[in-house]
Design an enzyme around this catalytic site. Sequence first.
Site, mmCIF file in Angstrom:
data_model
loop_
_atom_site.group_PDB
_atom_site.id
_atom_site.type_symbol
_atom_site.label_atom_id
_atom_site.label_comp_id
_atom_site.label_asym_id
_atom_site.label_seq_id
_atom_site.Cartn_x
_atom_site.Cartn_y
_atom_site.Cartn_z
ATOM 1 N N ALA A 1 -30.287 26.920 121.838
ATOM 2 C CA ALA A 1 -30.452 25.717 121.845
ATOM 3 C C ALA A 1 -29.803 24.891 123.059
ATOM 4 O O ALA A 1 -28.792 25.564 123.518
ATOM 5 C CB ALA A 1 -29.981 24.885 120.547
ATOM 6 N N LYS A 2 -30.384 24.175 123.819
ATOM 7 C CA LYS A 2 -29.795 23.657 124.822
ATOM 8 C C LYS A 2 -28.274 23.134 124.793
ATOM 9 O O LYS A 2 -27.355 23.591 125.639
ATOM 10 C CB LYS A 2 -30.551 22.364 125.476
ATOM 11 C CG LYS A 2 -30.566 22.120 126.690
ATOM 12 C CD LYS A 2 -31.487 20.936 127.143
ATOM 13 C CE LYS A 2 -30.863 19.895 127.742
ATOM 14 N NZ LYS A 2 -31.288 18.696 127.968
ATOM 15 N N ARG A 3 -28.200 22.615 123.649
ATOM 16 C CA ARG A 3 -26.566 22.219 123.471
ATOM 17 C C ARG A 3 -25.658 23.356 123.220
ATOM 18 O O ARG A 3 -24.457 23.180 123.254
ATOM 19 C CB ARG A 3 -26.469 21.215 122.311
ATOM 20 C CG ARG A 3 -26.849 21.654 120.925
ATOM 21 C CD ARG A 3 -26.530 20.842 119.790
ATOM 22 N NE ARG A 3 -26.670 21.298 118.550
ATOM 23 C CZ ARG A 3 -28.193 21.561 118.139
ATOM 24 N NH1 ARG A 3 -29.146 21.344 118.899
ATOM 25 N NH2 ARG A 3 -28.445 22.089 117.023
ATOM 26 N N ARG A 4 -26.106 24.606 122.756
ATOM 27 C CA ARG A 4 -25.328 25.685 123.108
ATOM 28 C C ARG A 4 -25.298 26.349 124.294
ATOM 29 O O ARG A 4 -25.056 27.699 124.326
ATOM 30 C CB ARG A 4 -25.809 26.521 121.806
ATOM 31 C CG ARG A 4 -25.058 25.917 120.399
ATOM 32 C CD ARG A 4 -25.194 27.022 119.446
ATOM 33 N NE ARG A 4 -26.454 27.220 118.854
ATOM 34 C CZ ARG A 4 -27.013 26.605 117.665
ATOM 35 N NH1 ARG A 4 -26.446 25.678 117.044
ATOM 36 N NH2 ARG A 4 -28.149 26.409 117.413
ATOM 37 N N GLY A 5 -25.926 25.886 125.372
ATOM 38 C CA GLY A 5 -25.945 26.504 126.689
ATOM 39 C C GLY A 5 -27.007 27.484 126.935
ATOM 40 O O GLY A 5 -27.041 28.169 127.999
#
Length: 296
Positions: A256-260
């Site tokens: 996920a983008k939010r997890r980099g």
Amino acid sequence: MTARRAIRGQGAACVTRFAPSPTGLLHEGHAYSAILAHDIARETGGRFLLRIEDIDGTRSRPDHVDAILADLAWLGLTWDDVVFQSARLDLYAAAIDRLRRRGLVYPCFCTRAAITASLSAPHGSEGPAYPGTCRVLTPDERGARMAEAHCWRLDLAQALDAVPPGLRWHDAIAGEVVADPTPQGDVILARKDAPASYHLAVTVDDAAQGVTDIVRGVDLFAATHVHRLLQALLDLPTPRYHHHPLLTDTNGERLAKRRGAPSLAALREGGVDGSALAARLRATIAKSPQPTTFEL
Ligand code: GLU
């Protein structure tokens, strides 16, 4: 046995699609899904379609659309057609109209905050199921409020009464599945700001585009219970489904983008070879759970 060979065993040309929402950039998880769908179409002599799911006018961005198209080309994928959901709103409006005429949807005036605050609501896979506040409004109460912002919700109980019991679909990995949309409750079919929701648009489009095989992540498995019901209500065919596992990072967490997770655009602009990345993802696909039930 690869996914592609197993499906080819049916001897049918598969129509698949990749349907990204341009609300963000793609990452390798999306590439995995697009490659799998693309290769199934190509190896069966079928068609691979691209559908840009941009009904969310406030969050969809043209620069993300450009990046998605560039990413897929960089991976070496080709598509036979591309459609934009924002240009298909009339189709969705017609579908919701059919349901409205049969009394299977109702206007809902609740705010998201009011619904979340309703602690007694059972929780479906998409968060709390709607507690039904507006389902019980009288025709007069509805009529008096129609100038207020409202969405349209499926009346699940009425809808289930309107279809034969035991609706099923076939999943390449999970096998035969009996549809149970109950945990999702009265889902939204037309939003306050758009004449369709994801559930309605995707069901209408997959049928209108003649998609035979829906390839997408297992995170959308629960949604398929709702889509199967909508197919029955709207007299649409039921495609085969292939809900594939999600790519995870080294901690076992879903990308996920939010997890980099790096975006494909960043990799592309950083000089990574798209064909080499596609080859690595194809090797991962070959190691993932394979369809066992598509073979003759
Ligand atoms: N537009 C959805 C997403 O980006 C996918 C829809 C689907 O494959 O059914 O998550």
